[in-house]
Design a protein around this motif. Structure first.
Motif, PDB file in Angstrom:
ATOM      1  N   UNK A  98       0.842  -1.199   0.000  1.00 46.36           N
ATOM      2  CA  UNK A  98       0.000   0.000   0.000  1.00 46.36           C
ATOM      3  C   UNK A  98       0.874   1.245   0.000  1.00 46.36           C
ATOM      4  N   UNK A  99       0.544   2.159  -0.929  1.00 48.02           N
ATOM      5  CA  UNK A  99       1.217   3.452  -1.008  1.00 48.02           C
ATOM      6  C   UNK A  99       0.277   4.506  -0.450  1.00 48.02           C
ATOM      7  N   UNK A 100       0.711   5.148   0.627  1.00 47.20           N
ATOM      8  CA  UNK A 100      -0.043   6.250   1.232  1.00 47.20           C
ATOM      9  C   UNK A 100       0.895   7.450   1.285  1.00 47.20           C
ATOM     10  N   UNK A 101       0.535   8.503   0.566  1.00 48.17           N
ATOM     11  CA  UNK A 101       1.446   9.642   0.483  1.00 48.17           C
ATOM     12  C   UNK A 101       2.717   9.199  -0.216  1.00 48.17           C
ATOM     13  N   UNK A 102       3.840   9.283   0.494  1.00 45.64           N
ATOM     14  CA  UNK A 102       5.134   8.899  -0.070  1.00 45.64           C
ATOM     15  C   UNK A 102       5.660   7.600   0.526  1.00 45.64           C
ATOM     16  N   UNK A 103       4.826   6.881   1.295  1.00 40.30           N
ATOM     17  CA  UNK A 103       5.320   5.716   2.023  1.00 40.30           C
ATOM     18  C   UNK A 103       4.650   4.424   1.567  1.00 40.30           C
ATOM     19  N   UNK A 104       5.467   3.397   1.408  1.00 36.25           N
ATOM     20  CA  UNK A 104       4.996   2.061   1.041  1.00 36.25           C
ATOM     21  C   UNK A 104       5.083   1.153   2.259  1.00 36.25           C
ATOM     22  N   UNK A 105       3.990   0.425   2.515  1.00 38.25           N
ATOM     23  CA  UNK A 105       3.964  -0.581   3.575  1.00 38.25           C
ATOM     24  C   UNK A 105       3.380  -1.866   2.998  1.00 38.25           C
ATOM     25  N   UNK A 106       3.516  -2.948   3.748  1.00 41.66           N
ATOM     26  CA  UNK A 106       2.866  -4.193   3.368  1.00 41.66           C
ATOM     27  C   UNK A 106       1.502  -4.228   4.023  1.00 41.66           C
ATOM     28  N   UNK A 107       0.459  -4.350   3.209  1.00 45.36           N
ATOM     29  CA  UNK A 107      -0.908  -4.360   3.709  1.00 45.36           C
ATOM     30  C   UNK A 107      -1.353  -5.774   4.088  1.00 45.36           C
ATOM     31  N   UNK A 108      -1.047  -6.744   3.233  1.00 43.68           N
ATOM     32  CA  UNK A 108      -1.469  -8.122   3.487  1.00 43.68           C
ATOM     33  C   UNK A 108      -0.502  -9.082   2.818  1.00 43.68           C
ATOM     34  N   UNK A 109      -0.330 -10.224   3.448  1.00 47.95           N
ATOM     35  CA  UNK A 109       0.547 -11.252   2.904  1.00 47.95           C
ATOM     36  C   UNK A 109       1.842 -11.358   3.677  1.00 47.95           C
ATOM     37  N   UNK A 110       2.304 -12.600   3.876  1.00 44.86           N
ATOM     38  CA  UNK A 110       3.536 -12.800   4.649  1.00 44.86           C
ATOM     39  C   UNK A 110       4.767 -12.952   3.768  1.00 44.86           C
ATOM     40  N   UNK A 111       4.591 -12.812   2.455  1.00 50.99           N
ATOM     41  CA  UNK A 111       5.732 -12.889   1.545  1.00 50.99           C
ATOM     42  C   UNK A 111       5.972 -14.263   0.976  1.00 50.99           C
ATOM     43  N   UNK A 112       5.303 -15.286   1.512  1.00 52.12           N
ATOM     44  CA  UNK A 112       5.430 -16.642   0.986  1.00 52.12           C
ATOM     45  C   UNK A 112       4.209 -16.946   0.122  1.00 52.12           C
ATOM     46  N   UNK A 113       4.432 -17.349  -1.115  1.00 50.62           N
ATOM     47  CA  UNK A 113       3.307 -17.651  -1.995  1.00 50.62           C
ATOM     48  C   UNK A 113       2.624 -18.932  -1.554  1.00 50.62           C
ATOM     49  N   UNK A 114       1.296 -18.871  -1.475  1.00 51.29           N
ATOM     50  CA  UNK A 114       0.520 -20.028  -1.056  1.00 51.29           C
ATOM     51  C   UNK A 114      -0.912 -19.613  -0.835  1.00 51.29           C
ATOM     52  N   UNK A 115      -1.613 -20.356   0.019  1.00 49.49           N
ATOM     53  CA  UNK A 115      -2.998 -20.025   0.313  1.00 49.49           C
ATOM     54  C   UNK A 115      -3.228 -20.126   1.809  1.00 49.49           C
ATOM     55  N   UNK A 116      -3.538 -18.993   2.439  1.00 51.12           N
ATOM     56  CA  UNK A 116      -3.888 -18.983   3.863  1.00 51.12           C
ATOM     57  C   UNK A 116      -4.773 -17.785   4.134  1.00 51.12           C
ATOM     58  N   UNK A 117      -5.980 -18.066   4.627  1.00 54.06           N
ATOM     59  CA  UNK A 117      -6.883 -17.017   5.083  1.00 54.06           C
ATOM     60  C   UNK A 117      -6.572 -16.694   6.527  1.00 54.06           C
ATOM     61  N   UNK A 118      -7.183 -15.631   7.032  1.00 53.05           N
ATOM     62  CA  UNK A 118      -7.023 -15.318   8.448  1.00 53.05           C
ATOM     63  C   UNK A 118      -7.312 -13.863   8.723  1.00 53.05           C
ATOM     64  N   UNK A 119      -7.638 -13.584   9.967  1.00 55.52           N
ATOM     65  CA  UNK A 119      -7.896 -12.206  10.374  1.00 55.52           C
ATOM     66  C   UNK A 119      -6.608 -11.392  10.465  1.00 55.52           C
ATOM     67  N   UNK A 120      -5.491 -12.059  10.693  1.00 58.43           N
ATOM     68  CA  UNK A 120      -4.200 -11.377  10.767  1.00 58.43           C
ATOM     69  C   UNK A 120      -3.645 -11.265   9.354  1.00 58.43           C
ATOM     70  N   UNK A 121      -3.727 -10.074   8.781  1.00 59.84           N
ATOM     71  CA  UNK A 121      -3.307  -9.898   7.390  1.00 59.84           C
ATOM     72  C   UNK A 121      -1.823 -10.180   7.181  1.00 59.84           C
ATOM     73  N   UNK A 122      -1.039 -10.074   8.245  1.00 58.41           N
ATOM     74  CA  UNK A 122       0.398 -10.308   8.128  1.00 58.41           C
ATOM     75  C   UNK A 122       0.727 -11.788   7.953  1.00 58.41           C
ATOM     76  N   UNK A 123      -0.204 -12.681   8.274  1.00 57.77           N
ATOM     77  CA  UNK A 123       0.049 -14.112   8.118  1.00 57.77           C
ATOM     78  C   UNK A 123      -0.681 -14.702   6.909  1.00 57.77           C
ATOM     79  N   UNK A 124      -1.482 -13.899   6.224  1.00 59.55           N
ATOM     80  CA  UNK A 124      -2.202 -14.387   5.049  1.00 59.55           C
ATOM     81  C   UNK A 124      -1.219 -14.733   3.934  1.00 59.55           C
ATOM     82  N   UNK A 125      -1.656 -15.625   3.049  1.00 64.61           N
ATOM     83  CA  UNK A 125      -0.831 -15.976   1.904  1.00 64.61           C
ATOM     84  C   UNK A 125      -1.654 -15.845   0.627  1.00 64.61           C
ATOM     85  N   UNK A 126      -0.979 -15.361  -0.416  1.00 65.37           N
ATOM     86  CA  UNK A 126      -1.568 -15.257  -1.745  1.00 65.37           C
ATOM     87  C   UNK A 126      -0.689 -16.025  -2.709  1.00 65.37           C
ATOM     88  N   UNK A 127      -1.304 -16.479  -3.812  1.00 70.86           N
ATOM     89  CA  UNK A 127      -0.497 -17.242  -4.760  1.00 70.86           C
ATOM     90  C   UNK A 127      -0.260 -16.497  -6.055  1.00 70.86           C
TER      91      UNK A 127
END
Length: 197
Positions: free
Chosen positions: A134-163
């Motif tokens: 996510x880009x807000x103003x001049x800053x980029x952050x990670x909004x969702x996903x733990x960086x490992x490609x796969x499939x994981x749902x969850x309320x904690x967006x930092x542990x979610x996985x996308x493929x």
């Protein structure tokens, strides 16, 4: 053509990722005119019209100022394109990587699509990093996903996985994700939904 963006004028912006160009289509007349990039000449050049270079332009979103954010897939950056054909770098260094921070220092790995939220935040499908940035103003952050490609749902967006992160869009306060990849690993092919803050 890989990306399409409808303009208030009724015209459609098309990104042609194979030929490294962005063109403008007028449905009323059937005309297709160049907007930026040179046909079959990939590169990373900020300039105007045919002098500009993309390397596999993909998904697009219209920004608040009327310009267009283009996910420049193989340049690992998000470019800004005006309807006058002016191209500049909105965010990313152009080198593949994974780094949050300022727009000029952030890194992505094959960004594939972008979506603009009502609050002006720009969400970026960072495909090879398996995350939504996510880009807000001049800053980029990670909004969702733990960086490992796969499939994981969850309320904690930092542990979610996308493929695949093939495409993203925003509607009714949610971010929708087309999460698949060229017929591989069919178990991962889903439409995912992430609630926005």
């Amino acid at each position: 053509p890989r990306g399409m963006l409808a303009l208030p004028t009724g015209q459609i912006v098309l990104s042609d990722y194979v030929h490294h160009v962005v063109r403008l289509f007028n449905p009323a007349t059937g005309s297709l005119t160049p907007l930026a990039g040179a046909y079959d000449q990939g590169g990373f050049v900020n300039a105007t019209g045919e002098a500009a270079r993309f390397r596999q332009p993909y998904g697009m979103a219209r920004l608040v100022d009327g310009s267009i954010a283009v996910a420049d897939h193989e340049n690992h950056a998000i470019r800004r394109l005006t309807l006058a054909g002016e191209v500049s770098t909105l965010v990313g260094t152009g080198d593949a990587g994974y780094a949050n921070g300022s727009a000029s220092s952030a890194q992505f790995d094959l960004p594939q699509d972008v979506a603009l939220a009502p609050d002006g935040s720009l969400y970026i499908a960072d495909s090879r990093n398996g995350s939504i940035r996510r880009l807000v103003g001049d800053q980029v952050t990670t909004f969702a996903g733990n960086g490992d490609r796969g499939y994981a749902d969850g309320d904690d967006l930092a542990t979610a996985q996308f493929y695949g992160l093939e495409g993203i869009d925003i509607a009714n306060g949610s971010l929708y994700v087309a999460d698949g990849n060229h017929g591989e690993f069919a178990d991962y092919h889903r439409i995912r939904v992430v609630e926005l803050p």
